[in-house]
Design an enzyme around this catalytic site. Structure first.
Site, PDB file in Angstrom:
ATOM      1  N   GLU A 113      44.369  -5.921  40.520  1.00  8.84           N
ATOM      2  CA  GLU A 113      45.548  -5.119  40.901  1.00  8.84           C
ATOM      3  C   GLU A 113      46.811  -5.715  40.278  1.00  8.84           C
ATOM      4  O   GLU A 113      47.700  -4.981  39.834  1.00  8.84           O
ATOM      5  CB  GLU A 113      45.691  -5.050  42.429  1.00  8.84           C
ATOM      6  CG  GLU A 113      46.869  -4.161  42.833  1.00  8.84           C
ATOM      7  CD  GLU A 113      47.120  -4.131  44.342  1.00  8.84           C
ATOM      8  OE1 GLU A 113      46.205  -4.448  45.122  1.00  8.84           O
ATOM      9  OE2 GLU A 113      48.246  -3.780  44.722  1.00  8.84           O
ATOM     10  N   THR A 136      49.152  -4.989  47.180  1.00  5.49           N
ATOM     11  CA  THR A 136      49.065  -4.234  48.438  1.00  5.49           C
ATOM     12  C   THR A 136      48.249  -4.934  49.531  1.00  5.49           C
ATOM     13  O   THR A 136      48.286  -4.506  50.687  1.00  5.49           O
ATOM     14  CB  THR A 136      48.399  -2.861  48.187  1.00  5.49           C
ATOM     15  OG1 THR A 136      47.128  -3.084  47.583  1.00  5.49           O
ATOM     16  CG2 THR A 136      49.260  -1.982  47.297  1.00  5.49           C
ATOM     17  N   ASN A 158      41.771  -8.567  50.384  1.00  3.31           N
ATOM     18  CA  ASN A 158      42.185  -8.226  51.758  1.00  3.31           C
ATOM     19  C   ASN A 158      41.238  -8.823  52.788  1.00  3.31           C
ATOM     20  O   ASN A 158      41.670  -9.219  53.868  1.00  3.31           O
ATOM     21  CB  ASN A 158      42.336  -6.707  51.909  1.00  3.31           C
ATOM     22  CG  ASN A 158      41.027  -5.985  52.043  1.00  3.31           C
ATOM     23  OD1 ASN A 158      40.513  -5.829  53.145  1.00  3.31           O
ATOM     24  ND2 ASN A 158      40.440  -5.574  50.922  1.00  3.31           N
TER      25      ASN A 158
HETATM   26  O1  10G Z   1      41.310  -6.551  48.580  1.00  2.00           O
HETATM   27  P1  10G Z   1      41.083  -6.346  47.157  1.00  2.00           P
HETATM   28  O2  10G Z   1      42.330  -5.938  46.416  1.00  2.00           O
HETATM   29  O3  10G Z   1      40.412  -7.489  46.444  1.00  2.00           O
HETATM   30  O4  10G Z   1      40.114  -5.061  46.961  1.00  2.00           O
HETATM   31  P2  10G Z   1      38.860  -4.538  47.777  1.00  2.00           P
HETATM   32  O5  10G Z   1      38.110  -3.664  46.815  1.00  2.00           O
HETATM   33  O6  10G Z   1      38.155  -5.599  48.460  1.00  2.00           O
HETATM   34  O7  10G Z   1      39.478  -3.614  48.929  1.00  2.00           O
HETATM   35  C1  10G Z   1      40.146  -2.406  48.696  1.00  2.00           C
HETATM   36  C2  10G Z   1      41.473  -2.670  48.134  1.00  2.00           C
HETATM   37  C3  10G Z   1      41.866  -2.262  46.914  1.00  2.00           C
HETATM   38  C4  10G Z   1      41.158  -1.264  46.139  1.00  2.00           C
HETATM   39  C5  10G Z   1      43.068  -2.836  46.312  1.00  2.00           C
HETATM   40  S1  10G Z   1      44.447  -1.864  46.673  1.00  2.00           S
HETATM   41 FE1  SF4 Z   2      44.840   1.780  49.020  1.00  2.00          FE
HETATM   42 FE2  SF4 Z   2      43.027   0.623  50.534  1.00  2.00          FE
HETATM   43 FE3  SF4 Z   2      44.223  -0.711  48.586  1.00  2.00          FE
HETATM   44 FE4  SF4 Z   2      45.522  -0.073  50.791  1.00  2.00          FE
HETATM   45  S1  SF4 Z   2      43.777  -1.470  50.618  1.00  2.00           S
HETATM   46  S2  SF4 Z   2      46.294   0.153  48.716  1.00  2.00           S
HETATM   47  S3  SF4 Z   2      44.714   1.953  51.226  1.00  2.00           S
HETATM   48  S4  SF4 Z   2      42.835   0.991  48.369  1.00  2.00           S
END
Ligand code: 10G
Ligand code: SF4
Length: 316
Positions: free
Chosen positions: A131, A169, A229
């Site tokens: 990201e 994010t 996340n």
């Molecule tokens: O938490 P990150 O960004 O590593 O990604 P993920 O694929 O585990 O979770 C969804 C979050 C995104 C697609 C990034 S906005």
């Molecule tokens: Fe979008 Fe999910 Fe990433 Fe938040 S965690 S920006 S809702 S993809």
């Protein structure tokens, strides 16, 4: 006090966010409409179970455009891609769908606007995360990465110069606040985002873990090791003084984590499927923690529409 009768407390909300749900639907719908294989640049989302399932359905995950044969269908992952990758892909004979989360795309647009206005941009995020590469790669220069407070002193920017910041994010809400406070202490003229870039799903999952932690002695977070996340949820529990483990397979759950523990908390990152979470709950129950309750919490109703050319058609 009803929740204290339980052995296992589930955080609410947990698991899939709207951007993840949409990204997976995009891959499935592309397979349905255009057949296999479908190429996906980077893991569509960071979860090993989801990647294994989609691979078995005919998705091929690649990192470099050179791995995609001419004439193929290509999907960009939910984390987003740089302007250069978009441009290079557009020059090829490819059918392209963009699964970048609309909330990531919003940050991309903001970066483009700030750059066009000549304002230097500080990006708060983790080096090497896709990201961050995608968001910083919206512009060719005048954007600087800050991962931690100590990086601020190294910025090649004057303290009275107008600057702006954007963030990844999926960051820790609390750490990001600290970085922003330090940034404000170092620079006198900062353009702030109208609304924080950390998304609703990140905020809600961290808030839910904060409510859960005081009630439990150990925490299990369902999510893959490369999921930003999900790592933030595990870290948050640890910082609040509770041992916490990140798992993305039921076989990783160890009985000794629960010795002498009265109550275990379980949450799941935004990329962790609920069926995987249920399998992990079943393993924990097998170790003797039997009564499961879900804490009250926000019910999320965000839904993002599918990209043009890939709206779901009624299947017979
Ligand atoms: O938490 P990150 O960004 O590593 O990604 P993920 O694929 O585990 O979770 C969804 C979050 C995104 C697609 C990034 S906005
Ligand atoms: Fe979008 Fe999910 Fe990433 Fe938040 S965690 S920006 S809702 S993809």
């Amino acid at each position: 006090m009803g929740h204290l009768d339980a052995d296992i407390l589930l955080a609410q909300p947990r698991g899939f966010c709207a951007g993840v749900d949409r990204a997976i639907q995009i891959v499935k719908e592309a397979i349905r409409q255009f057949g296999t294989p479908i190429y996906v640049r980077h893991q569509i989302i960071h979860n090993a179970r989801v990647i294994a399932e989609l691979s078995s359905e005919g998705a091929i995950f690649i990192e470099e455009l050179s791995e995609v044969p001419d004439g193929s269908t290509l999907i960009f992952s939910a984390h987003g891609v740089s302007a250069e990758i978009k441009y290079l892909a557009s020059l090829r004979d490819l059918r392209i769908f963009d699964a970048t989360c609309p909330l990531v795309n919003k940050v991309h647009v903001e970066v483009q606007k700030l750059h066009a206005a000549g304002i230097p941009i500080v990006m708060i995020g983790h080096h090497g995360h896709p990201e961050v590469d995608g968001t910083m790669g919206q512009v060719k220069d005048n954007i600087y990465l800050v991962e931690k407070v100590a990086d601020i002193a190294k910025l090649p920017l004057g303290q009275d110069q107008q600057i702006a910041y954007v963030t990844q994010t999926t960051l820790s809400i609390d750490e990001t606040k600290e970085i922003i406070t330090a940034l404000k202490a170092s620079f006198n003229n900062i353009v702030e985002p109208k609304k924080q870039d950390i998304c609703y799903a990140t905020q809600n999952r961290q808030d839910a873990v904060k409510e859960l932690i005081p009630l439990v002695d150990v925490m299990v977070v369902v999510g893959s090791a490369n999921s930003s996340n999900s790592n933030r949820l595990r870290e948050l529990a640890t910082k609040m003084g509770v041992p916490a483990y990140l798992v993305d397979d039921p076989l990783q759950v160890k009985p000794e984590w629960f010795f002498d523990k009265k109550r275990v908390g379980i949450s799941a990152g935004a990329s962790a499927p609920e069926n995987l979470t249920q399998e992990i709950i079943d393993v924990v129950r097998h170790y003797g923690l039997r009564v499961v309750k879900t804490l009250p919490g926000i019910v999320e109703n965000t839904v993002f529409s599918m990209p043009k050319g890939l709206q779901k058609t009624a299947s017979l």
